[in-house]
Design an enzyme around this catalytic site. Sequence first.
Site, PDB file in Angstrom:
ATOM      1  N   ARG A 244    -125.607 -12.628 -88.380  1.00 50.19           N
ATOM      2  CA  ARG A 244    -125.406 -13.605 -87.335  1.00 50.19           C
ATOM      3  C   ARG A 244    -123.842 -13.837 -86.933  1.00 50.19           C
ATOM      4  NH1 ARG A 244    -127.148 -19.686 -89.099  1.00 50.19           N
ATOM      5  NH2 ARG A 244    -125.163 -20.622 -88.382  1.00 50.19           N
ATOM      6  N   TRP A 251    -110.863 -16.551 -93.349  1.00 50.88           N
ATOM      7  CA  TRP A 251    -110.609 -16.177 -94.589  1.00 50.88           C
ATOM      8  C   TRP A 251    -111.432 -14.689 -94.811  1.00 50.88           C
ATOM      9  CZ3 TRP A 251    -112.500 -17.779-100.016  1.00 50.88           C
ATOM     10  CH2 TRP A 251    -113.853 -18.219 -99.877  1.00 50.88           C
ATOM     11  N   ARG A 297    -111.353 -26.953 -86.865  1.00 53.91           N
ATOM     12  CA  ARG A 297    -111.181 -26.974 -88.089  1.00 53.91           C
ATOM     13  C   ARG A 297    -110.623 -25.466 -88.590  1.00 53.91           C
ATOM     14  NH1 ARG A 297    -116.916 -26.946 -87.856  1.00 53.91           N
ATOM     15  NH2 ARG A 297    -117.844 -24.900 -88.260  1.00 53.91           N
ATOM     16  N   GLU A 366    -122.839 -25.267 -83.955  1.00 53.85           N
ATOM     17  CA  GLU A 366    -123.550 -24.011 -84.282  1.00 53.85           C
ATOM     18  C   GLU A 366    -124.662 -24.343 -85.406  1.00 53.85           C
ATOM     19  OE1 GLU A 366    -120.733 -24.903 -85.655  1.00 53.85           O
ATOM     20  OE2 GLU A 366    -120.633 -24.482 -87.830  1.00 53.85           O
ATOM     21  N   GLY A 397    -114.496 -23.122 -96.652  1.00 53.33           N
ATOM     22  CA  GLY A 397    -115.530 -21.717 -96.776  1.00 53.33           C
ATOM     23  C   GLY A 397    -116.443 -21.684 -97.620  1.00 53.33           C
ATOM     24  N   ASP A 399    -119.248 -23.462 -98.027  1.00 52.47           N
ATOM     25  CA  ASP A 399    -120.244 -24.266 -97.387  1.00 52.47           C
ATOM     26  C   ASP A 399    -121.618 -23.742 -97.489  1.00 52.47           C
ATOM     27  OD1 ASP A 399    -119.033 -22.183 -95.686  1.00 52.47           O
ATOM     28  OD2 ASP A 399    -120.283 -23.001 -93.842  1.00 52.47           O
ATOM     29  N   GLU A 601    -123.382 -10.251 -98.437  1.00 55.46           N
ATOM     30  CA  GLU A 601    -122.429 -10.755 -98.497  1.00 55.46           C
ATOM     31  C   GLU A 601    -122.203 -11.756 -99.676  1.00 55.46           C
ATOM     32  OE1 GLU A 601    -122.335 -14.462 -95.964  1.00 55.46           O
ATOM     33  OE2 GLU A 601    -124.601 -15.123 -96.665  1.00 55.46           O
TER      34      GLU A 601
HETATM   35  O1  LIG Z   1    -123.108 -21.306 -89.592  1.00 56.67           O
HETATM   36  C1  LIG Z   1    -123.105 -21.852 -90.799  1.00 56.67           C
HETATM   37  C2  LIG Z   1    -121.618 -21.662 -91.164  1.00 56.67           C
HETATM   38  O2  LIG Z   1    -121.434 -20.412 -91.362  1.00 56.67           O
HETATM   39  C3  LIG Z   1    -120.148 -19.714 -91.843  1.00 56.67           C
HETATM   40  O3  LIG Z   1    -119.755 -19.787 -93.090  1.00 56.67           O
HETATM   41  C4  LIG Z   1    -120.282 -18.890 -93.857  1.00 56.67           C
HETATM   42  O4  LIG Z   1    -119.994 -17.449 -93.370  1.00 56.67           O
HETATM   43  C5  LIG Z   1    -118.426 -17.308 -93.089  1.00 56.67           C
HETATM   44  C6  LIG Z   1    -118.424 -16.057 -92.389  1.00 56.67           C
HETATM   45  O5  LIG Z   1    -118.851 -15.040 -93.276  1.00 56.67           O
HETATM   46  C7  LIG Z   1    -117.821 -17.473 -94.316  1.00 56.67           C
HETATM   47  O6  LIG Z   1    -116.543 -17.422 -93.899  1.00 56.67           O
HETATM   48  C8  LIG Z   1    -118.025 -18.687 -95.088  1.00 56.67           C
HETATM   49  O7  LIG Z   1    -117.417 -18.645 -96.280  1.00 56.67           O
HETATM   50  C9  LIG Z   1    -119.497 -18.722 -95.179  1.00 56.67           C
HETATM   51  O8  LIG Z   1    -119.839 -20.145 -95.945  1.00 56.67           O
HETATM   52  C10 LIG Z   1    -118.817 -20.738 -91.020  1.00 56.67           C
HETATM   53  O9  LIG Z   1    -117.746 -20.318 -91.495  1.00 56.67           O
HETATM   54  C11 LIG Z   1    -119.249 -22.148 -91.192  1.00 56.67           C
HETATM   55  O10 LIG Z   1    -117.993 -22.882 -90.405  1.00 56.67           O
HETATM   56  C12 LIG Z   1    -120.606 -22.616 -90.442  1.00 56.67           C
HETATM   57  O11 LIG Z   1    -120.751 -23.577 -90.233  1.00 56.67           O
END
Ligand SMILES: OC[C@H]1O[C@H](O[C@H]2O[C@H](CO)[C@@H](O)[C@H](O)[C@H]2O)[C@H](O)[C@@H](O)[C@@H]1O
Length: 627
Positions: A244, A251, A297, A366, A397, A399, A601
């Site tokens: 997605r 990062w 952010r 999002e 990062g 989340d 991942e």
């Molecule tokens: O859409 C949900 C969240 O997705 C992202 O976070 C996750 O994927 C990123 C991309 O691989 C990664 O950098 C991050 O560590 C993951 O937790 C996004 O960065 C979030 O802002 C978003 O809300």
Amino acid sequence: MWEALRMSKNDLIQHAGLDSVIFFRIYILGFWFHLSIEYLFTIWTCYVVYKEYGHIAFMRLHFIASQDRHAAQFNVVVRNIPHVSGHSISESVDQFFQRNHPEHYLGHQKGFLGLCDVRTDAIDYYSESIYKIDKYLVAEHQRILKYLKSIMTVAFVSFDSRLAAAICAQTQQITGESRWSGKGGSFPQACDRDVKNEKVRGWALGVHSLWKNLSRRVSDGVIEDPDLHTLLPLPEPMVVPGSRFREVYYWDSYWVIRGLLVSKMYDSAKALVRNLISLIKVYGYVLNGSRAYYSNRSEPPLLTSMVLEIYTRTGDLAFANESLPFLLVEHSFWNSGIHKVTIQDVQGQMYSLSRYYAMWNKPRPESAIIDEETASKLQLPQKEIFYREVASTAESGWDFSSRWMRNSSDMTTLSTTSIIPVDLNVYMYKMELGIAFFAKLTGDNSTSEKFLTASKARLTAMTSIFWNEEMGQWLDYWLIGECGSEDVHQFDLRNQNQNVFASNFIPLWIQENNTDGPAVDKVLKSLQTSGLIHPAGIATSLVNTGQQWDFPNGWPPLQHMIVEGLVRSGSPEARSLAEDIAIRWLKTNYAAFKKSGTMQEKYDVESCGEAGGGGEYKTQVKTTTLN
Ligand SMILES: OC[C@H]1O[C@H](O[C@H]2O[C@H](CO)[C@@H](O)[C@H](O)[C@H]2O)[C@H](O)[C@@H](O)[C@@H]1O
């Protein structure tokens, strides 16, 4: 009548006779009786309607729940689907949704209500009807048709679940990116020559082939009309995480670059850095990702480390010089205002450290439905505070994770802005050292000195605030009370978060901690007995909350930083533990790859070859063309 009411009974008899008194009595008594009965009747009717409604509502819900779902319930009208030249509109719609929603897309109907399949859209349909009435509109229609941009493709797209339809309806469907295949570097030849084991060579080439699948270029449409798209117009080709995530992530890019350097794709690595710098030029910092909705952010700041890795590998001084001014801008973003926290210890010594803090107090665009649902039990201003905490956690990062929650089973207790995180300050320390290094290279000694001093001050602060001698780990620090940028916090050892997270060991990544800082042996023992090391790698935490940055998930960046830190320490025991962890991790990656042809991942550290899970989205995978 009113006159009669005021007269005494005798006067009334005298005045109008006995019959009128009798009639009057019947009238008065009957009136109140009537009124009371009417009230009773109304109450009874309401009661019966209320009971009946409850019964019917129950039967209705029961009926709906017993019915099979069918796709017609999950339709979304989608406009402006990119038209693939040489294909019919129907094929373009099919291709688009099969690629972008492969798991849930069922099919579509094109044209008005799906009944006819003409190469026109709703505008054409209505224009033709109106033609009969007003010739002027026909002329207008002709004019519009000449302007190609105004022709829209419209389709009713069906999904197999309400959630999938909701996600599609909430998402900008114009991807804005088109495929870009970066130059392959000389990795395949080097791999053929250097990697002896046939299986490992096949896997390495498979992973290398991922660059092709994950490489993108922002399409001309986005560059021409950026306001119509959420994708930001990055100037250079980019590498996206996959699934997605079809935009650049901050990062993630550090490890993408580490991989590109192994693949000997140096120009591609520099292109990624230039993209991130282009964001600093516009916003003053690197965004979480290259979408307009991420402009509130950042993400863990590793830009300086990226430039350093590229410089170390290529020796490209011009590239370092070109990057340096923007590294300074980023440093000031993280080291001032809401991101900066001041702490005073018992001796009155002041320390400055950094924290995550998003400039946002609304649901994340999002993931708006999820955030609104979680916040539904809160009132203002708690709702806005919660939204800020969610966005700040995305900035970390991690989340989401129990690491940021006061109560690990309640998302509304997220308190990321009240925590000074260990890992963020490790990245800041690396940033300061890196800037000092590059400034020296360019001959700017005063800037170099300034950042060297800043890095030393941060290292001292990290040891004073985070280091826990008893546990042999660096612990996040909880801020108590007001957390404004001007507040000075009094240090209290009891405010260290004693829960075990992989981030407690990230300072190993800083070489200086292995020589000047707390003894490696102590940290090594602590890591070995922490409960984090499992058959398939290092767990993110010790608690299984269902959040993706918690047990039993293991994430690649965390394995990498700890393993690299252990190796750099120079201690033979640390090196052998690093090898042990790396082997566990590679084995699980390889087993999962053999099974599915994909790289994940995150992995489940409890069982070899299993992908991780939890969190709010389906685990991202990177599918290779070789297996
Ligand atoms: O859409 C949900 C969240 O997705 C992202 O976070 C996750 O994927 C990123 C991309 O691989 C990664 O950098 C991050 O560590 C993951 O937790 C996004 O960065 C979030 O802002 C978003 O809300």
